[in-house]
Design a protein around this motif. Structure first.
Motif, short mmCIF file in Angstrom:
data_model
loop_
_atom_site.label_atom_id
_atom_site.label_comp_id
_atom_site.label_asym_id
_atom_site.label_seq_id
_atom_site.Cartn_x
_atom_site.Cartn_y
_atom_site.Cartn_z
N UNK A 48 0.84 -1.21 0.00
CA UNK A 48 0.00 0.00 0.00
C UNK A 48 0.87 1.26 0.00
N UNK A 49 1.88 1.31 0.85
CA UNK A 49 2.75 2.48 0.91
C UNK A 49 3.49 2.70 -0.41
N UNK A 50 3.97 1.63 -1.01
CA UNK A 50 4.69 1.74 -2.28
C UNK A 50 3.78 2.24 -3.40
N UNK A 51 2.56 1.71 -3.44
CA UNK A 51 1.62 2.16 -4.47
C UNK A 51 1.31 3.65 -4.30
N UNK A 52 1.09 4.07 -3.06
CA UNK A 52 0.81 5.48 -2.81
C UNK A 52 1.99 6.37 -3.15
N UNK A 53 3.17 5.99 -2.70
CA UNK A 53 4.36 6.80 -2.98
C UNK A 53 4.61 6.92 -4.47
#
Length: 124
Positions: A48-53
């Motif tokens: 999730x964090x990677x997709x958002x970043x």
């Protein structure tokens, strides 16, 4: 097939201000004692964090990659569906830090909390 396809992780939303992923709890995600393996919480958090970043970057030039994940497991889960919701705490030009909460959807119980740090690097 990549890891997300193999596990059945679905992207609900991915923007520079919020990313949400979900997964159905199956026997394949459980450790020998019948509850979801803690690594699944961490996979959901970093995903999730990677997709958002990456949603806030021109990924033809740069990508965000995880450099640290800290996960606190709060409650065990044996069935249902997990939803990870990631929001940025800091979105710098070289490092980003995201807070991720994982909930079991039916009960809305918070099952884990993670902090994910990502490095922005040139795409190779």
């Amino acid at each position: 097939m990549n890891l997300l396809e193999l596990l059945g992780v679905k992207t609900v939303r991915a923007t520079a201000t919020e990313a949400i992923v979900e997964i159905a709890v199956t026997d394949q995600l459980k450790q020998p004692f019948g509850v979801v393996h803690g690594g699944i919480n961490t996979i959901l958090a970093e995903t999730a964090a990677s997709l958002g970043a990456n949603a806030g970057l021109d990924t033809t030039q740069q990508i965000a990659v995880g450099v640290n994940v800290e996960t606190h497991h709060l409650y065990t889960v044996a069935q249902g569906r997990l939803r990870a919701n990631a929001k940025p705490l800091h979105a710098g030009k070289r490092l980003q830090t995201w807070q991720v909460e994982v909930h079991e959807q039916a009960s809305a119980r918070l099952t884990s909390v993670s902090t994910v740090t990502l490095m922005i690097t040139a795409r190779q």
